[in-house]
Design a protein around this motif. Structure first.
Motif, PDB file in Angstrom:
ATOM      1  N   LYS A  17      70.886   0.676 149.578  1.00  0.00           N
ATOM      2  CA  LYS A  17      70.420   0.607 148.192  1.00  0.00           C
ATOM      3  C   LYS A  17      71.119   1.607 147.265  1.00  0.00           C
ATOM      4  CE  LYS A  17      65.874  -1.110 149.486  1.00  0.00           C
ATOM      5  NZ  LYS A  17      64.429  -0.848 149.451  1.00  0.00           N
ATOM      6  N   ILE A  18      72.230   2.189 147.688  1.00  0.00           N
ATOM      7  CA  ILE A  18      72.941   3.165 146.872  1.00  0.00           C
ATOM      8  C   ILE A  18      73.568   2.463 145.669  1.00  0.00           C
ATOM      9  CG2 ILE A  18      74.900   4.778 146.818  1.00  0.00           C
ATOM     10  CD1 ILE A  18      74.361   5.341 149.780  1.00  0.00           C
ATOM     11  N   LYS A  19      73.417   3.080 144.495  1.00  0.00           N
ATOM     12  CA  LYS A  19      73.977   2.524 143.259  1.00  0.00           C
ATOM     13  C   LYS A  19      74.686   3.628 142.492  1.00  0.00           C
ATOM     14  CE  LYS A  19      70.658  -1.076 142.909  1.00  0.00           C
ATOM     15  NZ  LYS A  19      70.308  -2.218 142.291  1.00  0.00           N
ATOM     16  N   ALA A  20      75.719   3.243 141.744  1.00  0.00           N
ATOM     17  CA  ALA A  20      76.471   4.201 140.934  1.00  0.00           C
ATOM     18  C   ALA A  20      76.554   3.697 139.501  1.00  0.00           C
ATOM     19  CB  ALA A  20      77.867   4.404 141.505  1.00  0.00           C
ATOM     20  N   ASN A  21      76.633   4.654 138.574  1.00  0.00           N
ATOM     21  CA  ASN A  21      76.710   4.342 137.154  1.00  0.00           C
ATOM     22  C   ASN A  21      77.627   5.369 136.496  1.00  0.00           C
ATOM     23  OD1 ASN A  21      76.095   3.337 134.577  1.00  0.00           O
ATOM     24  ND2 ASN A  21      74.310   4.673 134.387  1.00  0.00           N
ATOM     25  N   TYR A  22      78.476   4.912 135.566  1.00  0.00           N
ATOM     26  CA  TYR A  22      79.360   5.832 134.836  1.00  0.00           C
ATOM     27  C   TYR A  22      79.115   5.655 133.347  1.00  0.00           C
ATOM     28  CZ  TYR A  22      83.568   8.234 133.256  1.00  0.00           C
ATOM     29  OH  TYR A  22      84.444   9.103 132.656  1.00  0.00           O
ATOM     30  N   LYS A  23      78.678   6.750 132.696  1.00  0.00           N
ATOM     31  CA  LYS A  23      78.361   6.665 131.276  1.00  0.00           C
ATOM     32  C   LYS A  23      78.645   8.006 130.618  1.00  0.00           C
ATOM     33  CE  LYS A  23      74.610   5.387 128.180  1.00  0.00           C
ATOM     34  NZ  LYS A  23      73.207   4.989 128.083  1.00  0.00           N
ATOM     35  N   GLU A  24      79.387   7.968 129.526  1.00  0.00           N
ATOM     36  CA  GLU A  24      79.678   9.151 128.706  1.00  0.00           C
ATOM     37  C   GLU A  24      80.224  10.322 129.520  1.00  0.00           C
ATOM     38  OE1 GLU A  24      76.327  10.080 126.231  1.00  0.00           O
ATOM     39  OE2 GLU A  24      76.227   8.038 125.439  1.00  0.00           O
ATOM     40  N   VAL A  33      75.349   8.857 140.958  1.00  0.00           N
ATOM     41  CA  VAL A  33      75.162   8.076 142.177  1.00  0.00           C
ATOM     42  C   VAL A  33      73.721   8.292 142.619  1.00  0.00           C
ATOM     43  CG1 VAL A  33      75.942   7.634 144.523  1.00  0.00           C
ATOM     44  CG2 VAL A  33      77.591   8.386 142.788  1.00  0.00           C
ATOM     45  N   ASN A  34      72.953   7.205 142.664  1.00  0.00           N
ATOM     46  CA  ASN A  34      71.558   7.248 143.073  1.00  0.00           C
ATOM     47  C   ASN A  34      71.471   6.924 144.547  1.00  0.00           C
ATOM     48  OD1 ASN A  34      68.800   6.450 143.586  1.00  0.00           O
ATOM     49  ND2 ASN A  34      68.530   6.507 141.375  1.00  0.00           N
ATOM     50  N   LEU A  35      70.909   7.832 145.313  1.00  0.00           N
ATOM     51  CA  LEU A  35      70.774   7.695 146.763  1.00  0.00           C
ATOM     52  C   LEU A  35      69.291   7.574 147.110  1.00  0.00           C
ATOM     53  CD1 LEU A  35      73.175  10.670 147.499  1.00  0.00           C
ATOM     54  CD2 LEU A  35      73.772   8.256 147.636  1.00  0.00           C
ATOM     55  N   ALA A  64      64.380   9.726 145.664  1.00  0.00           N
ATOM     56  CA  ALA A  64      65.840   9.622 145.783  1.00  0.00           C
ATOM     57  C   ALA A  64      66.505  10.988 145.649  1.00  0.00           C
ATOM     58  CB  ALA A  64      66.392   8.688 144.702  1.00  0.00           C
ATOM     59  N   PHE A  65      67.781  10.997 145.974  1.00  0.00           N
ATOM     60  CA  PHE A  65      68.674  12.096 145.646  1.00  0.00           C
ATOM     61  C   PHE A  65      69.612  11.555 144.571  1.00  0.00           C
ATOM     62  CE2 PHE A  65      67.560  12.768 150.088  1.00  0.00           C
ATOM     63  CZ  PHE A  65      67.186  14.100 150.097  1.00  0.00           C
ATOM     64  N   VAL A  66      69.995  12.397 143.627  1.00  0.00           N
ATOM     65  CA  VAL A  66      70.896  11.960 142.563  1.00  0.00           C
ATOM     66  C   VAL A  66      72.086  12.910 142.524  1.00  0.00           C
ATOM     67  CG1 VAL A  66      71.140  11.489 140.100  1.00  0.00           C
ATOM     68  CG2 VAL A  66      68.959  11.031 141.233  1.00  0.00           C
ATOM     69  N   VAL A  67      73.285  12.336 142.619  1.00  0.00           N
ATOM     70  CA  VAL A  67      74.517  13.106 142.515  1.00  0.00           C
ATOM     71  C   VAL A  67      75.103  12.813 141.146  1.00  0.00           C
ATOM     72  CG1 VAL A  67      76.839  13.458 143.442  1.00  0.00           C
ATOM     73  CG2 VAL A  67      74.938  12.949 144.994  1.00  0.00           C
ATOM     74  N   GLU A  68      75.317  13.850 140.335  1.00  0.00           N
ATOM     75  CA  GLU A  68      75.921  13.697 139.017  1.00  0.00           C
ATOM     76  C   GLU A  68      77.223  14.482 138.999  1.00  0.00           C
ATOM     77  OE1 GLU A  68      72.010  13.282 136.198  1.00  0.00           O
ATOM     78  OE2 GLU A  68      72.702  15.301 136.697  1.00  0.00           O
ATOM     79  N   MET A  69      78.300  13.804 138.595  1.00  0.00           N
ATOM     80  CA  MET A  69      79.619  14.414 138.587  1.00  0.00           C
ATOM     81  C   MET A  69      80.196  14.319 137.172  1.00  0.00           C
ATOM     82  SD  MET A  69      82.894  13.372 140.956  1.00  0.00           S
ATOM     83  CE  MET A  69      82.065  13.829 142.451  1.00  0.00           C
ATOM     84  N   ALA A  70      80.626  15.450 136.639  1.00  0.00           N
ATOM     85  CA  ALA A  70      81.222  15.487 135.305  1.00  0.00           C
ATOM     86  C   ALA A  70      82.702  15.131 135.398  1.00  0.00           C
ATOM     87  CB  ALA A  70      81.048  16.870 134.687  1.00  0.00           C
ATOM     88  N   VAL A  71      83.048  13.941 134.910  1.00  0.00           N
ATOM     89  CA  VAL A  71      84.431  13.465 134.963  1.00  0.00           C
ATOM     90  C   VAL A  71      84.787  12.743 133.664  1.00  0.00           C
ATOM     91  CG1 VAL A  71      84.879  13.361 137.443  1.00  0.00           C
ATOM     92  CG2 VAL A  71      83.520  11.588 136.405  1.00  0.00           C
ATOM     93  N   PRO A  72      84.850  13.476 132.556  1.00  0.00           N
ATOM     94  CA  PRO A  72      85.152  12.829 131.276  1.00  0.00           C
ATOM     95  C   PRO A  72      86.590  12.333 131.217  1.00  0.00           C
ATOM     96  CG  PRO A  72      85.114  15.213 131.029  1.00  0.00           C
ATOM     97  CD  PRO A  72      84.658  14.918 132.425  1.00  0.00           C
ATOM     98  N   GLY A  73      86.791  11.303 130.412  1.00  0.00           N
ATOM     99  CA  GLY A  73      88.137  10.781 130.190  1.00  0.00           C
ATOM    100  C   GLY A  73      88.589   9.734 131.183  1.00  0.00           C
ATOM    101  N   LEU A  74      87.769   9.406 132.159  1.00  0.00           N
ATOM    102  CA  LEU A  74      88.138   8.387 133.135  1.00  0.00           C
ATOM    103  C   LEU A  74      87.440   7.074 132.806  1.00  0.00           C
ATOM    104  CD1 LEU A  74      87.950  10.429 136.463  1.00  0.00           C
ATOM    105  CD2 LEU A  74      89.917  10.024 135.011  1.00  0.00           C
TER     106      LEU A  74
END
Length: 160
Positions: free
Chosen positions: A129-136, A141-143, A64-74
């Motif tokens: 099969k793309i999935k997204a998760n938001y934690k801490e 986004v898992n591609l 897979a490819f993994v996209v990680e985005m830093a977006v605290p406070g949302l």
């Protein structure tokens, strides 16, 4: 043949050969002369809203490819993730309205900020099969890759 060392505007050393065939400045000279210091926010913010664009890490793993985005406070509900013709769009909008009523006055403040990041996905991504998760504060986004694009483990080939 004489090589001269000159100090550039940023303090680095460059060498100049007097016997050059052309008198064109090299690319680093042009970049040194461009006043990037005058536009610090042009490259780091979305100038339509004044909000900084979130930082993104993109990594490739075997399947897979993994996209990680830093977006605290949302919150999860603040995000919108769309896929259209192999273009992944991640956006968020925040609307804030504060109103204070005191004797003799009312103060109202409105705030609005948003961002949108887009990524062109390679053909090897299995977009069903793309999935997204938001934690801490991190949106992941898992591609997943298509089966034929997944990295195969190393193996030894027998010689006949």
């Amino acid at each position: 043949m004489s090589n001269l060392a000159t100090v550039t505007k940023n303090g680095g050393l460059t060498t100049a050969n007097k016997n050059r065939l052309s008198n064109f400045p090299n690319l680093s000279t042009w970049l040194e002369d461009f006043p990037l210091g005058d536009f610090p926010s042009l490259f780091s913010t979305n100038f339509n809203t004044g909000i900084s664009l979130p930082k993104v890490n993109i990594k490739e793993v075997a399947d897979a490819f993994v996209v990680e985005m830093a977006v605290p406070g949302l919150k999860k509900s603040d995000f919108k993730i769309d896929l259209d013709n192999h273009v992944l769009s991640i956006s968020a909008e925040l609307k804030e309205e504060n109103e204070e009523k005191e004797t003799g006055y009312t103060r109202r403040e409105f705030g609005y900020s948003s961002f949108k990041r887009t990524f062109t996905l390679p053909e090897t991504v299995d977009d069903n099969k793309i999935k997204a998760n938001y934690k801490e504060g991190i949106l992941s986004v898992n591609l997943p890759k298509k089966e034929e694009a997944k990295q195969k483990p190393a193996r030894t080939i027998d010689i006949s």
